[in-house]
Design a protein around this motif. Structure first.
Motif, PDB file in Angstrom:
ATOM      1  N   LEU A  28       0.837  -1.203   0.000  1.00  0.00           N
ATOM      2  CA  LEU A  28       0.000   0.000   0.000  1.00  0.00           C
ATOM      3  C   LEU A  28       0.871   1.252   0.000  1.00  0.00           C
ATOM      4  N   SER A  29       1.954   1.236   0.784  1.00  0.00           N
ATOM      5  CA  SER A  29       2.818   2.426   0.837  1.00  0.00           C
ATOM      6  C   SER A  29       3.524   2.625  -0.499  1.00  0.00           C
ATOM      7  N   GLU A  30       3.830   1.536  -1.180  1.00  0.00           N
ATOM      8  CA  GLU A  30       4.471   1.650  -2.487  1.00  0.00           C
ATOM      9  C   GLU A  30       3.547   2.265  -3.541  1.00  0.00           C
ATOM     10  N   GLN A  31       2.255   2.240  -3.252  1.00  0.00           N
ATOM     11  CA  GLN A  31       1.311   2.890  -4.162  1.00  0.00           C
ATOM     12  C   GLN A  31       1.111   4.356  -3.795  1.00  0.00           C
ATOM     13  N   GLY A  32       1.971   4.868  -2.914  1.00  0.00           N
ATOM     14  CA  GLY A  32       1.919   6.282  -2.560  1.00  0.00           C
ATOM     15  C   GLY A  32       0.966   6.601  -1.432  1.00  0.00           C
ATOM     16  N   LEU A  33       0.417   5.573  -0.810  1.00  0.00           N
ATOM     17  CA  LEU A  33      -0.535   5.803   0.280  1.00  0.00           C
ATOM     18  C   LEU A  33       0.213   5.972   1.608  1.00  0.00           C
ATOM     19  N   THR A  34      -0.366   6.803   2.485  1.00  0.00           N
ATOM     20  CA  THR A  34       0.237   6.933   3.818  1.00  0.00           C
ATOM     21  C   THR A  34      -0.333   5.836   4.710  1.00  0.00           C
ATOM     22  N   VAL A  35       0.555   5.192   5.454  1.00  0.00           N
ATOM     23  CA  VAL A  35       0.178   4.000   6.209  1.00  0.00           C
ATOM     24  C   VAL A  35       0.578   4.152   7.677  1.00  0.00           C
ATOM     25  N   ALA A  36      -0.325   3.783   8.560  1.00  0.00           N
ATOM     26  CA  ALA A  36       0.003   3.638   9.983  1.00  0.00           C
ATOM     27  C   ALA A  36      -0.141   2.174  10.346  1.00  0.00           C
ATOM     28  N   ILE A  37       0.839   1.661  11.086  1.00  0.00           N
ATOM     29  CA  ILE A  37       0.712   0.293  11.601  1.00  0.00           C
ATOM     30  C   ILE A  37       0.536   0.378  13.112  1.00  0.00           C
ATOM     31  N   ILE A  38      -0.490  -0.278  13.610  1.00  0.00           N
ATOM     32  CA  ILE A  38      -0.705  -0.364  15.051  1.00  0.00           C
ATOM     33  C   ILE A  38      -0.263  -1.748  15.502  1.00  0.00           C
ATOM     34  N   GLU A  39       0.734  -1.775  16.360  1.00  0.00           N
ATOM     35  CA  GLU A  39       1.320  -3.050  16.797  1.00  0.00           C
ATOM     36  C   GLU A  39       1.269  -3.110  18.323  1.00  0.00           C
ATOM     37  N   ALA A  40       0.780  -4.241  18.836  1.00  0.00           N
ATOM     38  CA  ALA A  40       0.570  -4.371  20.286  1.00  0.00           C
ATOM     39  C   ALA A  40       1.863  -4.533  21.068  1.00  0.00           C
ATOM     40  N   GLY A  41       2.949  -4.920  20.396  1.00  0.00           N
ATOM     41  CA  GLY A  41       4.213  -5.137  21.093  1.00  0.00           C
ATOM     42  C   GLY A  41       5.245  -4.089  20.742  1.00  0.00           C
ATOM     43  N   PRO A  42       6.477  -4.286  21.248  1.00  0.00           N
ATOM     44  CA  PRO A  42       7.535  -3.310  20.999  1.00  0.00           C
ATOM     45  C   PRO A  42       8.127  -3.405  19.593  1.00  0.00           C
ATOM     46  N   PHE A  43       8.929  -2.412  19.253  1.00  0.00           N
ATOM     47  CA  PHE A  43       9.712  -2.451  18.028  1.00  0.00           C
ATOM     48  C   PHE A  43      10.684  -3.619  18.117  1.00  0.00           C
ATOM     49  N   PHE A  44      10.911  -4.272  17.009  1.00  0.00           N
ATOM     50  CA  PHE A  44      11.902  -5.351  16.991  1.00  0.00           C
ATOM     51  C   PHE A  44      12.627  -5.361  15.658  1.00  0.00           C
ATOM     52  N   ASP A  45      13.949  -5.445  15.757  1.00  0.00           N
ATOM     53  CA  ASP A  45      14.785  -5.627  14.567  1.00  0.00           C
ATOM     54  C   ASP A  45      15.775  -6.733  14.902  1.00  0.00           C
ATOM     55  N   PRO A  46      15.759  -7.838  14.136  1.00  0.00           N
ATOM     56  CA  PRO A  46      16.662  -8.957  14.473  1.00  0.00           C
ATOM     57  C   PRO A  46      18.142  -8.563  14.464  1.00  0.00           C
ATOM     58  N   LYS A  47      18.440  -7.428  13.853  1.00  0.00           N
ATOM     59  CA  LYS A  47      19.830  -6.962  13.785  1.00  0.00           C
ATOM     60  C   LYS A  47      20.246  -6.235  15.072  1.00  0.00           C
ATOM     61  N   ASN A  48      19.264  -5.829  15.856  1.00  0.00           N
ATOM     62  CA  ASN A  48      19.540  -5.043  17.061  1.00  0.00           C
ATOM     63  C   ASN A  48      20.264  -5.906  18.111  1.00  0.00           C
ATOM     64  N   PRO A  49      21.521  -5.568  18.441  1.00  0.00           N
ATOM     65  CA  PRO A  49      22.281  -6.411  19.377  1.00  0.00           C
ATOM     66  C   PRO A  49      21.582  -6.608  20.719  1.00  0.00           C
ATOM     67  N   ALA A  50      20.829  -5.614  21.158  1.00  0.00           N
ATOM     68  CA  ALA A  50      20.186  -5.722  22.471  1.00  0.00           C
ATOM     69  C   ALA A  50      19.045  -6.740  22.467  1.00  0.00           C
ATOM     70  N   GLN A  51      18.494  -7.024  21.287  1.00  0.00           N
ATOM     71  CA  GLN A  51      17.359  -7.953  21.211  1.00  0.00           C
ATOM     72  C   GLN A  51      17.763  -9.316  20.664  1.00  0.00           C
ATOM     73  N   LYS A  52      18.958  -9.352  20.092  1.00  0.00           N
ATOM     74  CA  LYS A  52      19.368 -10.529  19.336  1.00  0.00           C
ATOM     75  C   LYS A  52      19.642 -11.752  20.214  1.00  0.00           C
ATOM     76  N   THR A  53      19.171 -12.905  19.782  1.00  0.00           N
ATOM     77  CA  THR A  53      19.534 -14.158  20.453  1.00  0.00           C
ATOM     78  C   THR A  53      20.306 -15.086  19.512  1.00  0.00           C
TER      79      THR A  53
END
Lengths: 572, 246
Positions: A28-53
């Motif tokens: 949807l965003s690639e079609q130029g639309l503005t998008v909001a994502i509502i997520e019940a949990g925290p931000f997560f990036d598997p690359k983030n050393p603090a979160q990585k296992t």
């Protein structure tokens, strides 16, 4: 308490950031639309050393990876589990339903098995074959172009096999089988059971310059820090943001309900911030539900208004109905020929290198739907539980069980990698009487009414599980293995796991052409509100003997193209 | 993600496992990446990926003490009877198994009563036989008791519950399980076991000599479908039918 209005009006508000939500956000965003994502949990990036296992050793966890904190062990990358403090669900009529939720950006895609199977032509039209359940309003030919696009965008390894109901795609080459998998291939063939390379969304080969290539640590369940496996954040949301598309993330935000106007159309979403426990409202021209089949049904049922007194999209009374999970049952064997193995690194990818697709014709069997078989074993990394009953297999060798001293170390080394396990994962028949509904008596810690489950297996699933165990025993016998555990009995439902435990729950907002018997149309658009869409597993009319993720991704892409087109045409 | 970034990401965490050289070597060779600037850069982050709430939980458990001094001393003696040092590897106490046992009973409290009670049982048994507690008994005396509780039944039809010292057998089996698991999830234990994974590598099939030992071979037809690892870094392209071109 005052409700806080977010000032920005989005084209699309998406609830949930897993496979469906991530794909919708990207397309949807690639079609130029503005998008909001509502997520019940925290931000997560598997690359983030603090979160990585990933690449952590067992001793880095004081409990050595035991599952006392995370249900699949300390290193598993799912924040949540079967039970979440403050977010209960209930059951009725002796139902045993287990609901796994992952509250984090990317949801359950961060830890899933990456088994990525297309539904075949038969899977969309099961009623035509056995008269049970309902056909999908679409067929394989409608979804094929999107499966193709998903293959190329995300990457999947597999092989062309020309099997009618296991359609081929755009594959990366699979990895070579491991030793225990070679044992399986040989034994399965002797037992007349098909076997072929598995199909997993893991990069055995580069597909672009943004994602790394698999370095074979077998830890996809920890989410790959070089993005060599599919997770929604690393493969969909981050790349879309990086490309300059407008996606705003509202994390730690628990959606409460979908807001509607006097015409019954959605105007946005209300949510509670877990950070300040205040209620917010966010406006959108279109609302996309991608919170998981059950959570999306909960949201719809909790979105009551004058126009939608029975819950949004529920004039049919079908929201929450036809809930179904894959069937599952497993068995394990000790293979004496695999004792005292030579040591080498056989971690491989995070999952099976070979598998068995459904290979029989149900017309000749006493149950209607099929199952596939997953294979596990090998010299994996030890964690809590390794070494329990270290030499109990000695009983098969006429040697002493138990004891103490250096002998135990020899036993541990002797039996390491000498076990093989198989898991059947099958299709259940969607039943109207298996459902989730709002529990009138219970709310979660945010004051949101919770789900109550009612679910019973039928003899269709029990007989299928019995067939699984017969097959497992044949294969193990051909392998020369000692089959562990007793064959599950009728009283034990032939070893069938509880509904929900395979975490493939789908069907709660099923699609169809008739608004009286379905919740959405073929694009996931609510029959009752044309600017609300569902892009998670809820729209599945029937679950195949496949894992649902690849189909969720393809359908979410298809729905997103439709949404963009309809917005352009000013239809919604 | 470029190769350099891939390597950096990869190395975070591997240092703690002592695998940095192997990891770096494997990467350099297989991924074609550069070596990181410094070890410090590689070990940024630390920990094992806890959420703030999980970190609090761990800290709370670490701050508590369950076993008393005498109990810990007895656990240490039992652990080393179960897994002594030998020519292959160190002992259970070398691998800090008693500290693991102390932690795990706080983490999994259902282990507490069987262990605390079992430790009393074994002291009582030693007192009954030798008028000394277990750790004050001589090595030979200790082994005399252990011999009586180390072997759950293995005879057909014989039930463990009916054996003499059934409670002692139950206790010792639990001690053995926890000792083995604590040992084989430690650095010393993983080396003893010969697990050589958890590092960047390229899986290219079972080694030939292993295949031969097991009387197995890869089939040409199956092998033809599998990844040629020399092409893994070439970006995939397909024709319209999904045939891989690169």
């Amino acid at each position: 308490m005052q409700i806080i209005e977010q000032p920005k009006v989005y084209d699309v508000v998406i609830i949930g950031s897993g496979a469906g939500g991530g794909m919708a956000a990207k397309r949807l965003s690639e079609q130029g639309l503005t998008v909001a994502i509502i997520e019940a949990g925290p931000f997560f990036d598997p690359k983030n050393p603090a979160q990585k296992t990933q690449m952590k050793w067992p001793w880095e966890s004081p409990r050595r990876g035991a599952s006392s904190v995370r249900d699949f062990g300390d290193f598993d990358m799912a924040y949540g589990g079967w039970d979440i403090e403050g977010e209960p669900y209930t059951t009725k009529d002796d139902t045993e339903f287990e609901w796994f939720r992952s509250r984090m950006l990317g949801g359950r895609t961060n830890h899933w098995g990456r088994i990525s199977l297309r539904f075949g032509p038969d899977d969309f039209k099961k009623k035509n074959i056995d008269g049970l359940g309902e056909n999908w309003p679409i067929g394989y030919e409608d979804v094929k172009p999107y499966y193709d696009k998903v293959d190329k965008l995300i990457g999947i390894f597999g092989s062309k096999e020309n099997i009618r109901n296991e359609p081929d795609g755009f594959f990366l080459p699979p990895p070579k089988p491991r030793l225990h998998e070679l044992y399986y291939i040989k034994a399965a063939r002797k037992a007349g059971v098909a076997v072929m390379p598995s199909r997993l969304s893991i990069l055995t080969k580069a597909i672009n310059k943004d994602r790394g290539v698999c370095f074979y640590c077998r830890q996809c369940s920890r989410s790959c820090s070089v993005y060599a496996d599919f997770s929604s954040g690393s493969c969909l949301i981050f790349p879309a943001q990086k490309a300059g598309n407008q996606i705003d993330l509202y994390v730690n935000s628990m959606a409460r309900e979908i807001l509607t106007d006097d015409e019954g159309r959605a105007t946005g979403v209300s949510y509670i911030s877990k950070d300040d426990r205040k209620e917010y409202r966010i406006k959108g021209k279109v609302v996309v539900l991608a919170a998981s089949a059950c959570e999306s049904a909960r949201l719809l049922l909790n979105s009551k208004s004058k126009q939608h007194p029975n819950g949004l999209g529920n004039s049919s009374n079908v929201v929450g109905k036809y809930l179904h999970d894959s069937t599952g049952s497993s068995r394990m064997a000790f293979v004496p020929e695999l004792m005292n193995r030579d040591r080498y690194n056989e971690d491989g990818v995070g999952g099976l290198h070979v598998y068995t697709p459904w290979w029989l014709d149900n017309k000749k069997l006493d149950f209607p739907r099929g199952y596939h078989i997953e294979i596990w074993g090998g010299m994996g990394m030890p964690s809590y539980g390794f070494g329990f009953n270290v030499n109990s297999m000695n009983k098969y060798l006429g040697m002493k069980v138990g004891g103490y001293g250096s002998q135990l170390k020899e036993d541990a080394r002797k039996f390491y990698g000498a076990f093989i396990g198989v898991s059947g994962r099958g299709e259940s028949v969607a039943m109207k009487d298996n459902y989730c509904e709002i529990d009138p008596n219970v709310v979660d810690e945010f004051g949101i009414p919770v789900l109550r489950f009612h679910y019973k297996w039928t003899d269709f699933e029990r007989k299928q599980a019995r067939h699984m165990h017969n097959t497992f025993e044949e294969i193990f016998t051909e392998m020369g293995g000692e089959i562990l555990g007793d064959k599950p009995t009728k009283e034990q439902d032939y070893g069938l796991l509880k509904p929900g435990q395979i975490i493939h729950e789908v069907g709660t907002t099923r699609m169809g052409s008739d608004p009286k018997t379905s919740v959405t149309n073929q694009f996931g658009q609510l029959h009752d509100a044309n600017n609300v869409f569902v892009v998670d597993g809820g729209t599945f009319v029937s679950q195949a003997d496949k894992n649902p993720t690849w189909t969720i991704l393809a359908l979410a892409w298809r729905a997103s193209d439709y949404i963009g087109g309809e917005l352009k045409k000013m239809n919604i | 993600m470029d190769r350099r970034e891939t390597l950096k990401t990869l190395l975070v965490g591997t240092v703690a496992g002592g695998a940095v050289l192997t990891g770096a070597a494997a990467c350099k060779q297989d991924v074609g990446a550069e070596v990181v600037d410094s070890v410090e850069e590689a070990i940024e982050g630390g920990g094992y990926g806890r959420t703030p709430k999980e970190l609090e939980h761990d800290k709370k458990l670490h701050a508590e003490t369950y076993f008393k001094e005498h109990e810990m001393a007895t656990i240490a003696v039992l652990c080393d009877i179960i897994l002594p040092a030998d020519e292959v590897s160190g002992s259970a106490t070398d691998a800090e198994v008693p500290a693991f046992v102390e932690f795990i009973v706080k983490d999994l409290p259902y282990h507490q009563l069987p262990l605390r009670g079992g430790l009393m049982w074994i002291d009582h048994e030693a007192n009954r036989r030798f008028e000394k507690d277990f750790i004050s008994s001589s090595d030979a005396q200790q082994i005399e008791i252990i011999e009586d509780i180390a072997y759950p039944s293995m005879k057909e039809g014989e039930e463990e519950e009916l054996l003499p010292f059934a409670q002692g057998i139950k206790f010792f089996s639990l001690m053995r399980d926890l000792t083995l698991t604590g040992f084989y999830t430690s650095k010393i234990g993983i080396k003893d076991l010969g697990y050589v994974g958890n590092r960047a590598n390229i899986w290219d099939g079972v080694p030939d000599e292993v295949l031969k030992k097991h009387g197995l071979a890869y089939e040409e037809e199956w092998l033809a479908k599998c990844i040629d690892q020399d092409t893994r870094m070439d970006i995939a392209t397909w024709d319209a039918e999904g045939n891989l071109l690169t």
